[in-house]
Design a protein around this motif. Structure first.
Motif, PDB file in Angstrom:
ATOM      1  N   ASP A  53       0.830  -1.207   0.000  1.00  0.00           N
ATOM      2  CA  ASP A  53       0.000   0.000   0.000  1.00  0.00           C
ATOM      3  C   ASP A  53       0.864   1.257   0.000  1.00  0.00           C
ATOM      4  N   VAL A  54       1.951   1.224   0.769  1.00  0.00           N
ATOM      5  CA  VAL A  54       2.874   2.360   0.780  1.00  0.00           C
ATOM      6  C   VAL A  54       3.440   2.587  -0.619  1.00  0.00           C
ATOM      7  N   ARG A  55       3.848   1.497  -1.258  1.00  0.00           N
ATOM      8  CA  ARG A  55       4.442   1.612  -2.593  1.00  0.00           C
ATOM      9  C   ARG A  55       3.430   2.153  -3.601  1.00  0.00           C
ATOM     10  N   ARG A  56       2.199   1.651  -3.556  1.00  0.00           N
ATOM     11  CA  ARG A  56       1.188   2.114  -4.504  1.00  0.00           C
ATOM     12  C   ARG A  56       0.859   3.589  -4.309  1.00  0.00           C
ATOM     13  N   LEU A  57       0.815   4.039  -3.080  1.00  0.00           N
ATOM     14  CA  LEU A  57       0.569   5.458  -2.836  1.00  0.00           C
ATOM     15  C   LEU A  57       1.709   6.304  -3.389  1.00  0.00           C
ATOM     16  N   ARG A  58       2.927   5.888  -3.115  1.00  0.00           N
ATOM     17  CA  ARG A  58       4.081   6.661  -3.606  1.00  0.00           C
ATOM     18  C   ARG A  58       4.138   6.669  -5.125  1.00  0.00           C
ATOM     19  N   GLU A  59       3.802   5.530  -5.741  1.00  0.00           N
ATOM     20  CA  GLU A  59       3.836   5.471  -7.208  1.00  0.00           C
ATOM     21  C   GLU A  59       2.801   6.386  -7.829  1.00  0.00           C
ATOM     22  N   SER A  60       1.739   6.694  -7.074  1.00  0.00           N
ATOM     23  CA  SER A  60       0.711   7.596  -7.596  1.00  0.00           C
ATOM     24  C   SER A  60       0.964   9.045  -7.197  1.00  0.00           C
ATOM     25  N   GLY A  61       2.145   9.306  -6.599  1.00  0.00           N
ATOM     26  CA  GLY A  61       2.519  10.672  -6.286  1.00  0.00           C
ATOM     27  C   GLY A  61       2.176  11.153  -4.896  1.00  0.00           C
ATOM     28  N   VAL A  62       1.724  10.238  -4.025  1.00  0.00           N
ATOM     29  CA  VAL A  62       1.376  10.615  -2.663  1.00  0.00           C
ATOM     30  C   VAL A  62       2.593  10.420  -1.756  1.00  0.00           C
ATOM     31  N   ARG A  63       2.920  11.413  -0.987  1.00  0.00           N
ATOM     32  CA  ARG A  63       4.021  11.289  -0.028  1.00  0.00           C
ATOM     33  C   ARG A  63       3.587  10.393   1.131  1.00  0.00           C
ATOM     34  N   VAL A  64       4.484   9.511   1.569  1.00  0.00           N
ATOM     35  CA  VAL A  64       4.195   8.636   2.706  1.00  0.00           C
ATOM     36  C   VAL A  64       5.369   8.693   3.676  1.00  0.00           C
ATOM     37  N   TRP A  65       5.057   8.957   4.933  1.00  0.00           N
ATOM     38  CA  TRP A  65       6.058   8.948   6.016  1.00  0.00           C
ATOM     39  C   TRP A  65       5.876   7.642   6.775  1.00  0.00           C
ATOM     40  N   VAL A  66       6.909   6.798   6.804  1.00  0.00           N
ATOM     41  CA  VAL A  66       6.809   5.491   7.445  1.00  0.00           C
ATOM     42  C   VAL A  66       7.588   5.495   8.760  1.00  0.00           C
ATOM     43  N   THR A  67       6.933   5.063   9.822  1.00  0.00           N
ATOM     44  CA  THR A  67       7.577   4.931  11.122  1.00  0.00           C
ATOM     45  C   THR A  67       7.978   3.477  11.356  1.00  0.00           C
ATOM     46  N   ARG A  68       8.995   3.299  12.177  1.00  0.00           N
ATOM     47  CA  ARG A  68       9.442   1.954  12.571  1.00  0.00           C
ATOM     48  C   ARG A  68       9.658   1.986  14.074  1.00  0.00           C
ATOM     49  N   ILE A  69       8.885   1.187  14.802  1.00  0.00           N
ATOM     50  CA  ILE A  69       8.870   1.293  16.265  1.00  0.00           C
ATOM     51  C   ILE A  69       8.883  -0.102  16.886  1.00  0.00           C
ATOM     52  N   GLU A  70       9.919  -0.391  17.693  1.00  0.00           N
ATOM     53  CA  GLU A  70      10.009  -1.670  18.391  1.00  0.00           C
ATOM     54  C   GLU A  70      10.258  -1.496  19.893  1.00  0.00           C
ATOM     55  N   THR A  71      10.525  -0.256  20.336  1.00  0.00           N
ATOM     56  CA  THR A  71      10.742   0.011  21.753  1.00  0.00           C
ATOM     57  C   THR A  71      10.048   1.319  22.112  1.00  0.00           C
TER      58      THR A  71
END
Length: 257
Positions: free
Chosen positions: A84-102
């Motif tokens: 879903d992140v990739r498809r949004l970016r490919e259509s020109g939508v900016r996506v900020w992805v977080t990575r949280i384990e602690t």
């Protein structure tokens, strides 16, 4: 840059944000509620948020997201699909992805997100850093934390929930398992010898009538043929155990008892 190293080149401050992560929806709304124009059906806090709903975390309506014309979509590596992140970016939508384990990663990630969007850091975020990011306390109890039933799954290694528990003085008996959310039968949970089994109300809705009976002593219990050796259980708020955001303050007040 977001937690995975992708640069944000949108307006600062961002004026239109779609959040695909319940924890981050609550955090963002605490700073600029009107700028949160879209959220998932699972984004239940704040309860009166007027944002458009774009389905779930695993199956967002991408057309609805695009129609909202966001400056940025906020996602999480664990909760949302890379597709879903990739498809949004490919259509020109900016996506900020977080990575949280602690818990410290959660606090740092939210600081980075708010700074990146050009938003002010709220007071609760500094308080969360003070409460949660100091020395780890001694172990007071050994716990197991199921997150699903049929099949049974528990919190394992490298998870926000496991780290939060440890920072409350709780030793997760499955913390050394190689999987983040391993399958573990009630018999395996009992064999791991926790002092208590914590049963949250999300993602699986454990209740007084659904969960504790499996670990109780008596006929059919997991401790043996006669049910001897059952384990105590406690029902806990899943939001306080698994969400990062303003709930961190309430979690410290409620769960650190």
């Amino acid at each position: 840059m977001d937690d995975l190293g992708t640069a944000y080149d949108g307006p600062r401050p961002a004026r239109r944000v779609v959040s695909l992560v319940p924890s981050l929806t609550e955090a963002l709304a605490s700073v600029d509620r009107d700028a949160v124009v879209g959220a998932t059906d699972w984004c239940t806090h704040p309860a009166d948020l007027g944002a458009a709903r774009v389905r779930g975390t695993k199956n967002p309506d991408l057309a609805a997201v695009r129609a909202l014309e966001p400056d940025v979509v906020v996602a999480n590596q664990e909760e949302n699909r890379e597709l879903d992140v990739r498809r949004l970016r490919e259509s020109g939508v900016r996506v900020w992805v977080t990575r949280i384990e602690t818990v410290p990663e959660a606090v740092g990630s939210m600081e980075r997100l708010l700074d990146g969007l050009g938003w002010e850091r709220p007071t609760w975020l500094g308080e969360a850093r003070r409460l949660w990011c100091g020395p780890v306390p001694p172990v007071s109890r050994r716990v197991a934390i199921p997150v699903w039933r049929d099949p049974w799954m528990v919190v394992g290694a490298r998870t926000f929930t496991g780290d939060l528990a440890r920072r409350l003085g709780l030793d997760n008996v499955f913390a050394d398992h190689p999987d983040r959310y391993p399958a573990a039968s009630p018999e395996q949970v009992v064999a791991a010898a926790p002092d208590v089994v914590l049963l949250p109300d999300e993602p699986y809705l454990f209740t007084a009538a659904d969960g504790p009976e499996v670990f109780a002593g008596g006929p059919g219990g997991p401790g043996g043929p006669d049910g001897a050796g059952g384990v105590a259980t406690e029902l806990v708020s899943g939001r306080l155990l698994t969400w990062y955001g303003p709930s961190l303050l309430e979690a410290h007040r409620s769960l650190a008892r």
